[in-house]
Design an enzyme around this catalytic site. Structure first.
Site, PDB file in Angstrom:
ATOM      1  N   GLU A   1       0.803  -1.231   0.000  1.00 21.72           N
ATOM      2  CA  GLU A   1       0.000   0.000   0.000  1.00 21.72           C
ATOM      3  C   GLU A   1       0.835   1.280   0.000  1.00 21.72           C
ATOM      4  O   GLU A   1       0.748   2.088   0.917  1.00 21.72           O
ATOM      5  CB  GLU A   1      -0.932  -0.008   1.215  1.00 21.72           C
ATOM      6  CG  GLU A   1      -1.849  -1.214   1.240  1.00 21.72           C
ATOM      7  CD  GLU A   1      -2.685  -1.325   2.516  1.00 21.72           C
ATOM      8  OE1 GLU A   1      -2.606  -0.426   3.357  1.00 21.72           O
ATOM      9  OE2 GLU A   1      -3.397  -2.324   2.653  1.00 21.72           O
TER      10      GLU A   1
ATOM     11  N   GLU B   1      -6.505 -10.441  -0.179  1.00 20.72           N
ATOM     12  CA  GLU B   1      -7.163 -10.167   1.110  1.00 20.72           C
ATOM     13  C   GLU B   1      -8.681 -10.145   0.958  1.00 20.72           C
ATOM     14  O   GLU B   1      -9.361  -9.308   1.553  1.00 20.72           O
ATOM     15  CB  GLU B   1      -6.684  -8.822   1.670  1.00 20.72           C
ATOM     16  CG  GLU B   1      -5.182  -8.716   1.790  1.00 20.72           C
ATOM     17  CD  GLU B   1      -4.706  -7.439   2.489  1.00 20.72           C
ATOM     18  OE1 GLU B   1      -5.537  -6.720   3.074  1.00 20.72           O
ATOM     19  OE2 GLU B   1      -3.496  -7.179   2.445  1.00 20.72           O
TER      20      GLU B   1
HETATM   21  O1  9MR Z   1      -6.820  -7.064   9.462  1.00 26.53           O
HETATM   22  C1  9MR Z   1      -5.772  -6.286  10.005  1.00 26.53           C
HETATM   23  C2  9MR Z   1      -6.199  -5.689  11.332  1.00 26.53           C
HETATM   24  O2  9MR Z   1      -6.445  -6.717  12.275  1.00 26.53           O
HETATM   25  C3  9MR Z   1      -5.119  -4.755  11.844  1.00 26.53           C
HETATM   26  O3  9MR Z   1      -5.591  -4.100  13.010  1.00 26.53           O
HETATM   27  C4  9MR Z   1      -4.764  -3.725  10.770  1.00 26.53           C
HETATM   28  C5  9MR Z   1      -3.588  -2.855  11.203  1.00 26.53           C
HETATM   29  O4  9MR Z   1      -2.413  -3.582  11.350  1.00 26.53           O
HETATM   30  O5  9MR Z   1      -4.414  -4.355   9.558  1.00 26.53           O
HETATM   31  C6  9MR Z   1      -5.421  -5.181   9.020  1.00 26.53           C
HETATM   32  O6  9MR Z   1      -4.936  -5.788   7.840  1.00 26.53           O
HETATM   33  C7  9MR Z   1      -4.695  -4.938   6.722  1.00 26.53           C
HETATM   34  C8  9MR Z   1      -3.551  -5.534   5.921  1.00 26.53           C
HETATM   35  O7  9MR Z   1      -2.434  -5.771   6.727  1.00 26.53           O
HETATM   36  C9  9MR Z   1      -3.192  -4.651   4.744  1.00 26.53           C
HETATM   37  N1  9MR Z   1      -4.364  -4.403   3.904  1.00 26.53           N
HETATM   38  C10 9MR Z   1      -5.545  -3.930   4.599  1.00 26.53           C
HETATM   39  C11 9MR Z   1      -5.885  -4.871   5.752  1.00 26.53           C
HETATM   40  C12 9MR Z   1      -7.190  -4.464   6.409  1.00 26.53           C
HETATM   41  O8  9MR Z   1      -7.045  -3.187   6.974  1.00 26.53           O
END
Ligand code: 9MR
Length: 353
Positions: A163, A269
């Site tokens: 990202e 995802e």
């Molecule tokens: O699902 C993840 C959530 O539990 C965490 O709090 C968050 C921050 O670390 O990240 C979420 O996962 C993200 C992923 O790592 C990158 N793409 C977006 C995902 C959803 O926000």
């Protein structure tokens, strides 16, 4: 009855009982594994994966059971984030990632590393540390070296940068961009490749599934990396969508464009959030199933699409609850691990000739 006959009958009885004891579980196991997503995906030569919630894996045995039965690839939902892996300047914490690697080994699953570099989940010591550019480069290199070397040969795919682009196509603000400059991206890919030349290196992005400004910016970033000879092998499209999504043709168009760059593609995802007010429950679940079906079908229609991963698998554990304020039931098993229409839709696609 003569003793000999009694002995013979007892032996026969024992043999019959043991035959049933072995055959019945074997029969159940066969049915289960023959229809699991993992078995169906393996027949088609693709990886079907899920993001793993480490708390759930450690505390809920049913979670691990379903995970191992249905998926042949995993990536950590959070365990590999910098804030957890490297919470202090002189300390790493590999406890959860090691547990994940062991689980994958036991169940013959491929592990993908997610994410190596991200603007989010950066620890305080780094965020507020007053480091020079040279020190930042050194910190980034040390971090990559420590993590990639530890799992060399075990992690087959690295989502090296996650990202880095905003919705308008500009580069996302991050501590790496501010302190090192845009070349942090090239450096990261080159270093990971040097440390583990066998690993496939991917870029991962959200809201770049459909054609448009953001997808164009991702395309340009990847094209630039390729032109500069930076080792990049694939791109992950996340697929966090709402239940009213209907852009499968655009997704296919975009995947074809990316594949033409010579890159592999993965859906990384996927989850489909049921918004309040979208029809009744049955309609919402059917529409959700349709989106899973269309997306998996899109992936199978592109030879370069080699990996399809969901962001969790049971509505019991989903990031949506904490990030979107409500649970949204976005996954393919319900909270009791019962398959939802989306699960059967995926089975149907995987069986399709
Ligand atoms: O699902 C993840 C959530 O539990 C965490 O709090 C968050 C921050 O670390 O990240 C979420 O996962 C993200 C992923 O790592 C990158 N793409 C977006 C995902 C959803 O926000």
């Amino acid at each position: 009855m003569p003793k000999f006959y009694k002995f013979f009958l007892a032996l026969l009885f024992t043999l019959i009982i043991s035959w049933f004891t072995w055959q019945i579980p074997a029969a159940f196991a066969a049915t289960e594994s023959e229809t699991s997503l993992r078995t169906l995906a393996e027949k088609r030569g693709i990886l079907i994966g899920a993001a793993v919630d480490m708390k759930a894996l450690k505390s809920d045995s049913k979670y691990g059971e379903v995970l191992a039965r249905e998926f042949n690839a995993i990536l950590p939902e959070n365990a590999m984030k910098l804030i957890l892996l490297h919470p202090e300047r002189d300390r790493y914490n590999f406890t959860d990632t090691d547990i994940l690697m062991d689980f994958a080994k036991t169940h013959q699953m491929q592990v993908h590393g997610h994410p190596l570099i991200w603007h989010y989940a950066v620890p305080q010591w780094l965020e507020s540390g007053n480091f020079t550019r040279e020190q930042f480069i050194e910190i980034l290199h040390d971090y990559i070296k420590t993590v990639v070397t530890r799992y060399r040969g075990q992690i087959k795919v690295w989502y090296v940068v996650n990202e880095s682009i905003n919705r308008d196509g500009s580069l996302e603000d991050s501590i790496w961009l501010r302190k090192i400059g845009p070349e942090y991206i090239d450096l990261a890919y080159r270093w990971v490749h040097e440390l583990d030349p066998e690993a496939r290196l991917f870029y991962n992005e959200y809201s770049a599934e459909e054609v448009g400004q953001k997808a164009d910016a991702v395309y340009q970033l990847l094209q630039g990396l390729i032109q500069r000879g930076v080792p990049i092998h694939g791109v992950g499209l996340q697929m966090h969508k709402d239940v009213d999504w209907s852009s499968a043709p655009q997704l296919i168009e975009n995947m074809k464009k990316l594949a033409a760059l010579g890159l592999d593609i993965s859906i990384t995802e996927m989850d489909i959030y049921i918004k309040e007010g979208f029809g009744n429950q049955q309609q919402a679940l059917e529409k959700q199933a349709q989106i899973y079906e269309d997306t998996l079908q899109a992936c199978l229609s592109i030879p370069q699409c080699v990996y399809f991963s969901i962001w969790g698998f049971s509505d019991r554990y989903t990031w949506a609850a904490s990030w979107r304020g409500s649970q949204g039931a976005p996954l393919i098993f319900d909270e009791q691990y019962r398959p939802k229409p989306a699960y059967y839709a995926m089975q149907k696609v995987l069986r399709r000739e």
